[in-house]
Design an enzyme around this catalytic site. Structure first.
Site, PDB file in Angstrom:
ATOM      1  N   TYR A   1     -52.769  46.624 -15.408  1.00 10.52           N
ATOM      2  CA  TYR A   1     -51.559  47.719 -15.605  1.00 10.52           C
ATOM      3  C   TYR A   1     -50.058  47.277 -15.123  1.00 10.52           C
ATOM      4  O   TYR A   1     -49.739  47.558 -15.697  1.00 10.52           O
ATOM      5  CB  TYR A   1     -52.301  48.079 -13.780  1.00 10.52           C
TER       6      TYR A   1
ATOM      7  N   GLU B   1     -44.033  46.143  -8.162  1.00 11.06           N
ATOM      8  CA  GLU B   1     -45.865  46.470  -8.255  1.00 11.06           C
ATOM      9  C   GLU B   1     -47.129  45.941  -7.325  1.00 11.06           C
ATOM     10  O   GLU B   1     -48.588  46.537  -7.453  1.00 11.06           O
ATOM     11  CB  GLU B   1     -46.189  46.308 -10.110  1.00 11.06           C
TER      12      GLU B   1
ATOM     13  N   ASP C   1     -51.917  54.836 -13.971  1.00 10.64           N
ATOM     14  CA  ASP C   1     -52.414  54.980 -12.914  1.00 10.64           C
ATOM     15  C   ASP C   1     -52.861  56.013 -12.155  1.00 10.64           C
ATOM     16  O   ASP C   1     -53.242  56.572 -12.991  1.00 10.64           O
ATOM     17  CB  ASP C   1     -51.062  54.338 -12.026  1.00 10.64           C
TER      18      ASP C   1
END
Ligand code: SF4
Length: 360
Positions: A120, A37, A138
């Site tokens: 996030y 990520e 996102d």
């Protein structure tokens, strides 16, 4: 929103057929999910794959990363840019070792406390690794949801972010939160693409309000455009016999702790005559300080002029000069190395581009 359960169902069905096979898919190791990520925050999947493979091979778990030297971690990040990501990964791994006994925290709130992990990333780790019902919104999800429901709420305000996050929660199948999040992100990335999506093959086309209104290009709505600043860098490959000099960038900034040649920075473009008059230039080459600008005793060879390097909020223009000096008092504070040793130091993307050019 009860009526919209079919959205999640359709996306999950689409995902089973169309998802990309990626090394960080279908795994529940929070460390690997976290690394992937962070790499993908500012990097395309194709480029990220190579870096992910090398990074995980060298640092396969939290402990290995936590006990590594920061300079080595930065070296493995070299070329990816946004080096604060690597520094934060390293710092957070150390924190997990110290405060969580080396075991990755499972809950969203604890994840949020780790350096570099924002809402996030915390939601991605909590849902992908631990199947917790945290929405992951996102850019791909913003775009898809704003088009599907023709929502003109700007996505770059806190109100807009809250709105879309709540919408994602209402659509989510909580029993398979991780899968749902990955599916909706992939749907935005592959099907509901930014420019000219192929709506003719879209499973949600019959329900898509933006398509019905023929306003696909109007979504998502953004309020603020980022301000782009221009900065001019003048780099000096300074030779003293068989040695050259490397400066480590200190202080805060995207290139913190990375190496580069001694340089002068300016917010306006400088002619060579103007450059020679700068205090920073004269500090680097003190023998020339008292001379008229045009009467420099050193020969500065211009290797590359006006090399453009684009970052998110900045455009950099760089000139690279080569010069040989006898008086090294202006550069003695920097690292003195042989040019062949430069590969041992983490350098930023702009320096890397320069090295690739001169090595050709
Ligand atoms: S119909 Fe087109 S705009 Fe609407 S969700 Fe599908 S791909 Fe996106």
């Amino acid at each position: 929103m009860e009526n919209y359960k079919f959205v999640g169902e359709k996306i999950l069905m689409w995902y089973q057929i169309h998802k990309r096979i990626l090394p960080w898919r279908d795994i529940t190791d929070p460390y690997k999910i976290w690394v992937s990520e962070v790499i993908l925050q500012q990097t395309r999947v194709v480029q990220g794959l190579e870096y992910y493979g090398r990074f995980i091979e060298r640092f396969p778990d939290v402990h290995t990363l936590a006990t590594a030297d920061e300079q080595e971690v930065l070296k493995y990040w070299q070329g990816l840019g946004y080096y604060s990501r690597a520094r934060n990964l390293h710092a957070a791994a150390r924190s997990i070792e110290t405060h969580f006994g080396g075991k990755f925290p499972e809950d969203y709130e604890s994840l949020l406390k780790l350096k570099g992990i924002g809402e996030y990333t915390a939601a991605a780790i909590a849902s992908f690794a631990f199947n917790q019902p945290c929405p992951v919104v996102d850019g791909n999800v913003f775009r898809f949801l704003s088009r599907l429901f023709a929502i003109d709420e700007p996505i770059d305000t806190s109100k807009g972010k809250k709105f879309f996050t709540e919408l994602a929660v209402r659509l989510m199948d909580r029993r398979q939160a991780g899968l749902f999040n990955q599916a909706i992100m992939e749907f935005g990335a592959l099907q509901c693409v930014p420019v000219s999506p192929d709506c003719g093959i879209c499973t949600l086309a019959p329900h898509c309000l933006a398509k019905m209104q023929e306003k696909i290009s109007e979504f998502p709505v953004k309020l603020n455009k980022p301000k782009i600043k221009e900065v001019y860098h003048y780099y000096f490959l300074v030779h003293s016999g068989e040695f050259i000099f490397l400066k480590k960038r200190e202080g805060k900034g995207i290139w913190q702790n990375l190496y580069e040649f001694p340089s002068v920075e300016s917010e306006i473009p400088l002619s060579f005559e103007d450059l020679v008059k700068c205090t920073d230039f004269q500090a680097l080459f003190p023998g020339n300080a008292c001379r008229p600008a045009h009467d420099t005793s050193l020969v500065f060879k211009l290797l590359i002029k006006n090399y453009k390097h684009v970052l998110t909020h900045r455009i950099l223009y760089a000139d690279f000069y080569e010069v040989s000096v006898e008086n090294t008092s202006g550069v003695d504070k920097y690292k003195k190395i042989r040019q062949s040793e430069i590969g041992e130091y983490p350098i930023h993307r702009l320096m890397q581009s320069f090295m690739e050019k001169i090595n050709k």
